[in-house]
Write a protein that holds these residues in place. Structure first.
Motif, mmCIF file in Angstrom:
data_model
loop_
_atom_site.group_PDB
_atom_site.id
_atom_site.type_symbol
_atom_site.label_atom_id
_atom_site.label_comp_id
_atom_site.label_asym_id
_atom_site.label_seq_id
_atom_site.Cartn_x
_atom_site.Cartn_y
_atom_site.Cartn_z
ATOM 1 N N VAL A 1 15.776 19.964 -7.648
ATOM 2 C CA VAL A 1 16.613 21.037 -8.160
ATOM 3 C C VAL A 1 16.688 20.885 -9.674
ATOM 4 N N LEU A 2 16.246 21.920 -10.356
ATOM 5 C CA LEU A 2 16.338 21.945 -11.811
ATOM 6 C C LEU A 2 17.710 22.489 -12.174
ATOM 7 N N GLY A 3 18.579 21.606 -12.584
ATOM 8 C CA GLY A 3 20.002 21.911 -12.739
ATOM 9 C C GLY A 3 20.742 21.099 -11.692
ATOM 10 N N GLY A 4 21.403 21.781 -10.787
ATOM 11 C CA GLY A 4 21.938 21.100 -9.606
ATOM 12 C C GLY A 4 23.330 20.533 -9.721
ATOM 13 N N THR A 5 24.046 20.819 -10.829
ATOM 14 C CA THR A 5 25.391 20.256 -10.955
ATOM 15 C C THR A 5 26.483 21.314 -11.008
ATOM 16 N N GLU A 6 26.123 22.596 -11.123
ATOM 17 C CA GLU A 6 27.121 23.654 -11.199
ATOM 18 C C GLU A 6 26.796 24.775 -10.219
ATOM 19 N N PHE A 7 27.810 25.402 -9.725
ATOM 20 C CA PHE A 7 27.803 26.605 -8.895
ATOM 21 C C PHE A 7 26.602 26.689 -7.938
ATOM 22 N N VAL A 8 25.628 27.562 -8.215
ATOM 23 C CA VAL A 8 24.527 27.771 -7.273
ATOM 24 C C VAL A 8 23.720 26.493 -7.084
ATOM 25 N N GLY A 9 23.337 25.847 -8.166
ATOM 26 C CA GLY A 9 22.537 24.634 -8.042
ATOM 27 C C GLY A 9 23.245 23.537 -7.278
ATOM 28 N N ARG A 10 24.520 23.357 -7.557
ATOM 29 C CA ARG A 10 25.287 22.314 -6.862
ATOM 30 C C ARG A 10 25.392 22.621 -5.375
ATOM 31 N N THR A 11 25.587 23.892 -5.048
ATOM 32 C CA THR A 11 25.700 24.268 -3.642
ATOM 33 C C THR A 11 24.378 24.075 -2.913
ATOM 34 N N VAL A 12 23.270 24.370 -3.575
ATOM 35 C CA VAL A 12 21.954 24.105 -2.995
ATOM 36 C C VAL A 12 21.789 22.615 -2.717
ATOM 37 N N VAL A 13 22.196 21.794 -3.665
ATOM 38 C CA VAL A 13 22.097 20.339 -3.486
ATOM 39 C C VAL A 13 22.913 19.895 -2.280
ATOM 40 N N GLU A 14 24.142 20.363 -2.169
ATOM 41 C CA GLU A 14 24.998 19.940 -1.059
ATOM 42 C C GLU A 14 24.426 20.382 0.284
ATOM 43 N N ASP A 15 23.869 21.589 0.342
ATOM 44 C CA ASP A 15 23.272 22.064 1.588
ATOM 45 C C ASP A 15 22.078 21.200 1.960
ATOM 46 N N ALA A 16 21.265 20.868 0.980
ATOM 47 C CA ALA A 16 20.082 20.044 1.255
ATOM 48 C C ALA A 16 20.475 18.649 1.723
ATOM 49 N N LEU A 17 21.474 18.063 1.097
ATOM 50 C CA LEU A 17 21.927 16.733 1.513
ATOM 51 C C LEU A 17 22.460 16.758 2.941
ATOM 52 N N ALA A 18 23.144 17.838 3.299
ATOM 53 C CA ALA A 18 23.670 17.965 4.661
ATOM 54 C C ALA A 18 22.540 18.046 5.683
ATOM 55 N N ARG A 19 21.368 18.484 5.266
ATOM 56 C CA ARG A 19 20.200 18.542 6.144
ATOM 57 C C ARG A 19 19.476 17.204 6.253
ATOM 58 N N GLY A 20 19.893 16.252 5.425
ATOM 59 C CA GLY A 20 19.214 14.963 5.408
ATOM 60 C C GLY A 20 17.985 14.937 4.517
ATOM 61 N N TRP A 21 17.853 15.918 3.625
ATOM 62 C CA TRP A 21 16.696 15.967 2.736
ATOM 63 C C TRP A 21 16.849 14.941 1.620
ATOM 64 N N GLN A 22 15.710 14.565 1.034
ATOM 65 C CA GLN A 22 15.694 13.728 -0.159
ATOM 66 C C GLN A 22 15.788 14.650 -1.373
ATOM 67 N N VAL A 23 16.828 14.478 -2.176
ATOM 68 C CA VAL A 23 17.105 15.423 -3.252
ATOM 69 C C VAL A 23 17.025 14.723 -4.610
ATOM 70 N N THR A 24 16.298 15.356 -5.498
ATOM 71 C CA THR A 24 16.222 14.924 -6.893
ATOM 72 C C THR A 24 16.797 16.029 -7.760
ATOM 73 N N VAL A 25 17.632 15.646 -8.707
ATOM 74 C CA VAL A 25 18.251 16.597 -9.632
ATOM 75 C C VAL A 25 17.778 16.271 -11.040
#
Length: 329
Positions: free
Chosen positions: A5-29
């Protein structure tokens, strides 16, 4: 799945990160470090607008990249070019603002678009988002997915639209409610945006999608009554005709967030065709859930929502509201 995720700490990006983590994905910000990344991710730092600013991404490989960039398209171009051989699918969170204004009622993804260039620097928001789309398309072709979001609200909102309404209604008393009360609204909860985006990318979808609810998902009355219910205030909604509001010099969308009086701009913002995204699995939660969850988040911050520095403050001045309510008495 490996997600960047390019960004990943505010609003849309942060929500994308949280959804991905809930899926068990490996996430890089990847971000500049202005805000700390959520726990559970790999954090990379760099300024994509600076020479050599993408160096932290060298050598990495990901299945999906999600980019929410809103400024110079050249920054999207450089990131897409750097990642073209190391990312399976590139998702660019674009905007329905890429459509030429005015957009006709029921406009779908084939509606006329504004001009844009992947090589542009600082340009207006619609042209920036269109340039970003072209930048990603040039590098990823049919591995590019464009989420053309409409009005986005929900927890983590850093524009201030729904938070302003919630805080105003929480104060109670007579509240100016912009009519007509049955005005049909079209928006998307940021969590529904994130869920659909990751589902679509994982399924290999490509091309543009209007990512917004069906027209009439809710109304101004339902939205504001949900705010009253969520806050538990004694607010009394007093409906005022749009003609009186605009005659007083009140600016729709900014002075009264979310609201637009019937007309050309309203048709563009709230009457688009979202059937392609719905057919591809988009499900939008009820407005009451969006409002209640946003209020829970907002109260956790003491009622003070974060605000993007590049966006103007929103909300109606108390004295203007009082004058309009007195005139409507």
């Amino acid at each position: 799945m490996r997600l960047l995720v390019l960004g990943g700490t505010e609003f849309v990006g942060r929500t994308v990160v949280e959804d991905a983590l809930a899926r068990g994905w490996q996430v890089t910000v990847f971000n500049r470090g202005t805000h700390e990344p959520p726990s559970g991710v790999t954090g990379l730092r760099g300024d994509r607008t600076a020479p050599g600013g993408l160096a932290a991404l060298d050598g990495g490989e990901w299945d999906i990249a999600v980019d929410t960039w809103t400024d110079a398209p050249s920054a999207v171009r450089d990131a897409a070019r750097a990642l073209a051989g190391r990312v399976g699918r590139y998702v660019y969170v674009s905007s329905r603002s890429v459509y030429a204004y005015p957009s006709p009622v029921g406009a779908g993804e084939s509606a006329p678009l504004v001009d844009g260039s992947p090589d542009d620097g600082d340009v207006d928001y619609p042209n920036a988002k269109r340039g970003g789309e072209l930048a990603v398309a040039a590098e990823f072709g049919d591995r590019a997915l464009f989420a053309r979001a409409g009005l986005v609200i929900g927890p983590y909102e850093n524009i201030g639209r729904l938070p302003w309404w919630l805080n105003r209604i929480a104060r109670g008393g007579d509240v100016l409610a912009p009519g007509p009360s049955d005005l049909r609204l079209q928006y998307i909860d940021v969590r529904d945006l994130a869920r659909w985006t990751l589902d679509a990318a994982e399924r290999g979808l490509d091309g543009p999608y209007n990512l917004v609810s069906q027209p009439g998902h809710t109304t101004m009355r339902e939205l504001l009554e949900a705010c009253v219910a969520a806050t538990g205030s004694d607010a009394r909604l007093r409906w005022v005709d749009p003609e009186a509001i605009t005659a007083a010099g009140v600016q729709p969308w900014t002075d009264l967030p979310i609201w637009l009086p019937p007309g050309e701009l309203y048709d563009t913002m709230h009457r688009a065709d979202a059937s392609k995204a719905v057919a591809a699995g988009l499900v939008c939660r009820p407005v009451g859930e969006t409002v209640a969850d946003t209020w829970t988040w907002l109260t956790g911050l003491g009622g003070v929502a974060p605000h993007r520095k590049d966006r103007p403050a929103v909300g109606l001045a108390p004295e203007v509201e009082a004058a309009l309510l007195n005139g409507a008495a």
